[in-house]
Design a protein around this motif. Structure first.
Motif, PDB file in Angstrom:
ATOM      1  N   LEU A  96     -55.449  37.058  15.406  1.00 16.61           N
ATOM      2  CA  LEU A  96     -55.468  35.805  16.383  1.00 16.61           C
ATOM      3  C   LEU A  96     -57.044  35.398  16.313  1.00 16.61           C
ATOM      4  CD1 LEU A  96     -53.839  37.235  19.634  1.00 16.61           C
ATOM      5  CD2 LEU A  96     -52.832  35.646  17.912  1.00 16.61           C
ATOM      6  N   ASP A  97     -57.000  34.291  16.359  1.00 18.75           N
ATOM      7  CA  ASP A  97     -58.585  33.401  16.703  1.00 18.75           C
ATOM      8  C   ASP A  97     -58.361  33.026  18.105  1.00 18.75           C
ATOM      9  OD1 ASP A  97     -59.421  33.896  14.084  1.00 18.75           O
ATOM     10  OD2 ASP A  97     -58.992  31.736  13.440  1.00 18.75           O
ATOM     11  N   VAL A  98     -59.628  33.299  18.689  1.00 22.68           N
ATOM     12  CA  VAL A  98     -59.542  33.175  20.353  1.00 22.68           C
ATOM     13  C   VAL A  98     -60.663  32.018  20.472  1.00 22.68           C
ATOM     14  CG1 VAL A  98     -59.805  34.116  22.580  1.00 22.68           C
ATOM     15  CG2 VAL A  98     -58.629  35.490  21.038  1.00 22.68           C
ATOM     16  N   LEU A  99     -60.270  30.913  21.009  1.00 25.74           N
ATOM     17  CA  LEU A  99     -61.415  30.095  21.202  1.00 25.74           C
ATOM     18  C   LEU A  99     -62.150  30.015  22.467  1.00 25.74           C
ATOM     19  CD1 LEU A  99     -62.680  27.402  20.108  1.00 25.74           C
ATOM     20  CD2 LEU A  99     -60.983  26.005  21.425  1.00 25.74           C
ATOM     21  N   VAL A 100     -63.639  30.372  22.391  1.00 21.88           N
ATOM     22  CA  VAL A 100     -64.357  30.553  23.638  1.00 21.88           C
ATOM     23  C   VAL A 100     -65.457  29.294  23.600  1.00 21.88           C
ATOM     24  CG1 VAL A 100     -63.824  33.004  23.661  1.00 21.88           C
ATOM     25  CG2 VAL A 100     -65.878  32.152  22.284  1.00 21.88           C
ATOM     26  N   GLU A 101     -66.056  29.468  24.786  1.00 23.04           N
ATOM     27  CA  GLU A 101     -67.233  28.471  25.028  1.00 23.04           C
ATOM     28  C   GLU A 101     -68.461  28.907  24.490  1.00 23.04           C
ATOM     29  OE1 GLU A 101     -67.119  25.282  26.450  1.00 23.04           O
ATOM     30  OE2 GLU A 101     -65.105  25.497  26.417  1.00 23.04           O
ATOM     31  N   ASP A 102     -68.683  30.121  24.577  1.00 25.58           N
ATOM     32  CA  ASP A 102     -69.979  30.755  24.087  1.00 25.58           C
ATOM     33  C   ASP A 102     -69.794  32.159  23.666  1.00 25.58           C
ATOM     34  OD1 ASP A 102     -72.448  32.151  24.163  1.00 25.58           O
ATOM     35  OD2 ASP A 102     -73.283  30.289  25.624  1.00 25.58           O
ATOM     36  N   LEU A 103     -70.191  32.227  22.476  1.00 22.91           N
ATOM     37  CA  LEU A 103     -70.026  33.925  21.648  1.00 22.91           C
ATOM     38  C   LEU A 103     -70.642  34.792  22.522  1.00 22.91           C
ATOM     39  CD1 LEU A 103     -69.852  32.893  18.048  1.00 22.91           C
ATOM     40  CD2 LEU A 103     -67.955  33.842  19.274  1.00 22.91           C
ATOM     41  N   ASP A 104     -72.014  34.438  22.759  1.00 21.76           N
ATOM     42  CA  ASP A 104     -72.796  35.443  23.554  1.00 21.76           C
ATOM     43  C   ASP A 104     -72.369  35.909  25.031  1.00 21.76           C
ATOM     44  OD1 ASP A 104     -74.451  35.587  21.439  1.00 21.76           O
ATOM     45  OD2 ASP A 104     -75.714  34.157  21.892  1.00 21.76           O
ATOM     46  N   VAL A 105     -71.714  34.913  25.799  1.00 17.33           N
ATOM     47  CA  VAL A 105     -71.010  35.108  27.017  1.00 17.33           C
ATOM     48  C   VAL A 105     -69.806  35.829  26.781  1.00 17.33           C
ATOM     49  CG1 VAL A 105     -69.938  34.030  29.173  1.00 17.33           C
ATOM     50  CG2 VAL A 105     -72.220  33.094  28.131  1.00 17.33           C
ATOM     51  N   ALA A 106     -69.195  35.535  25.813  1.00 25.22           N
ATOM     52  CA  ALA A 106     -67.649  36.103  25.733  1.00 25.22           C
ATOM     53  C   ALA A 106     -67.620  37.321  25.126  1.00 25.22           C
ATOM     54  CB  ALA A 106     -66.782  35.148  24.786  1.00 25.22           C
ATOM     55  N   GLU A 107     -68.767  37.773  24.172  1.00 23.21           N
ATOM     56  CA  GLU A 107     -68.626  39.018  23.540  1.00 23.21           C
ATOM     57  C   GLU A 107     -68.697  40.264  24.381  1.00 23.21           C
ATOM     58  OE1 GLU A 107     -71.980  41.079  21.039  1.00 23.21           O
ATOM     59  OE2 GLU A 107     -70.512  39.889  19.630  1.00 23.21           O
ATOM     60  N   PRO A 108     -69.469  40.275  25.361  1.00 25.98           N
ATOM     61  CA  PRO A 108     -69.635  41.348  26.444  1.00 25.98           C
ATOM     62  C   PRO A 108     -68.040  41.450  27.207  1.00 25.98           C
ATOM     63  CG  PRO A 108     -71.160  39.910  26.747  1.00 25.98           C
ATOM     64  CD  PRO A 108     -70.621  39.552  25.804  1.00 25.98           C
ATOM     65  N   GLN A 109     -67.791  40.491  27.661  1.00 25.87           N
ATOM     66  CA  GLN A 109     -66.605  40.331  28.507  1.00 25.87           C
ATOM     67  C   GLN A 109     -65.413  41.149  27.452  1.00 25.87           C
ATOM     68  OE1 GLN A 109     -66.129  36.145  29.059  1.00 25.87           O
ATOM     69  NE2 GLN A 109     -66.882  36.698  31.285  1.00 25.87           N
ATOM     70  N   ALA A 110     -65.320  40.620  26.144  1.00 26.76           N
ATOM     71  CA  ALA A 110     -64.054  41.439  25.318  1.00 26.76           C
ATOM     72  C   ALA A 110     -64.598  42.852  25.093  1.00 26.76           C
ATOM     73  CB  ALA A 110     -64.454  40.505  23.979  1.00 26.76           C
ATOM     74  N   LEU A 111     -65.832  43.167  24.856  1.00 26.40           N
ATOM     75  CA  LEU A 111     -66.049  44.379  24.688  1.00 26.40           C
ATOM     76  C   LEU A 111     -65.878  45.310  26.009  1.00 26.40           C
ATOM     77  CD1 LEU A 111     -69.666  44.081  22.853  1.00 26.40           C
ATOM     78  CD2 LEU A 111     -67.481  44.760  21.768  1.00 26.40           C
ATOM     79  N   ALA A 112     -65.814  44.740  27.159  1.00 28.58           N
ATOM     80  CA  ALA A 112     -65.695  45.473  28.601  1.00 28.58           C
ATOM     81  C   ALA A 112     -64.218  45.763  28.492  1.00 28.58           C
ATOM     82  CB  ALA A 112     -66.079  44.626  29.505  1.00 28.58           C
ATOM     83  N   LEU A 113     -63.412  44.797  27.813  1.00 31.91           N
ATOM     84  CA  LEU A 113     -62.053  44.826  28.031  1.00 31.91           C
ATOM     85  C   LEU A 113     -61.459  46.099  27.009  1.00 31.91           C
ATOM     86  CD1 LEU A 113     -60.856  41.364  28.164  1.00 31.91           C
ATOM     87  CD2 LEU A 113     -60.937  43.033  29.813  1.00 31.91           C
ATOM     88  N   GLY A 114     -62.307  46.490  26.007  1.00 35.22           N
ATOM     89  CA  GLY A 114     -61.936  47.506  25.140  1.00 35.22           C
ATOM     90  C   GLY A 114     -62.092  47.049  23.808  1.00 35.22           C
ATOM     91  N   ALA A 115     -62.427  45.958  23.391  1.00 36.66           N
ATOM     92  CA  ALA A 115     -62.864  45.572  21.991  1.00 36.66           C
ATOM     93  C   ALA A 115     -63.941  46.097  21.218  1.00 36.66           C
ATOM     94  CB  ALA A 115     -62.993  43.822  22.004  1.00 36.66           C
ATOM     95  N   THR A 116     -64.037  46.221  20.075  1.00 34.80           N
ATOM     96  CA  THR A 116     -65.062  46.854  19.057  1.00 34.80           C
ATOM     97  C   THR A 116     -65.645  45.693  18.180  1.00 34.80           C
ATOM     98  OG1 THR A 116     -64.105  48.876  19.409  1.00 34.80           O
ATOM     99  CG2 THR A 116     -65.797  48.888  17.704  1.00 34.80           C
ATOM    100  N   LEU A 117     -66.883  45.402  18.285  1.00 35.40           N
ATOM    101  CA  LEU A 117     -67.342  44.594  17.031  1.00 35.40           C
ATOM    102  C   LEU A 117     -67.088  45.404  15.700  1.00 35.40           C
ATOM    103  CD1 LEU A 117     -68.964  41.974  16.338  1.00 35.40           C
ATOM    104  CD2 LEU A 117     -70.977  43.278  16.648  1.00 35.40           C
TER     105      LEU A 117
END
Length: 127
Positions: free
Chosen positions: A73-94
């Protein structure tokens, strides 16, 4: 909400050929076409399927776990620097090797499936 679905990305050996199949099957228009990927989109611009070339592609054999499906999936976000910590908090891994180019970053979901966070600057305008 962190973002919205931007595109389903399908790995394949020949993006143009597979895109032609889905273009007719789903009544989508070809909006971008390169040797490495082809983008199809509906008339409203709300549904996108991207086909990307993968070297040494091995087709999936459902339901064989040794040969799983190759999509992300590609997930469209407004700002990578804002979305990244939110995704990581949900359990994502860079993912290792993700070089954080402008416009997108690659992650794994909690069980290892890849997905990308993308911004409008990472999305090429329609051809």
């Amino acid at each position: 909400m962190i973002g919205r679905l931007f595109s389903l990305v399908v790995d394949c050996p020949d993006p143009s050929a597979l895109a032609a199949f889905y273009q007719d099957l789903l009544t989508l228009s070809r909006v971008e076409d390169t040797p490495e990927y082809v983008v199809l989109r509906n008339a409203a611009g709300t549904e996108t399927v991207t086909f990307q070339r993968v070297a040494d592609f091995r087709p999936p054999r459902w339901p064989d776990p040794e040969r799983p499906a190759q999509m992300h999936l590609d997930v469209l976000v407004e700002d990578l620097d804002v979305a990244e910590p939110q995704a990581l908090a949900l359990g994502a891994t860079l993912l290792e090797g993700s070089d954080k180019p402008i416009g997108y970053r690659v992650y794994a979901d909690p069980v290892g499936h890849p997905f990308c966070l993308v911004t409008a600057e990472g999305v090429t305008p329609e051809a």
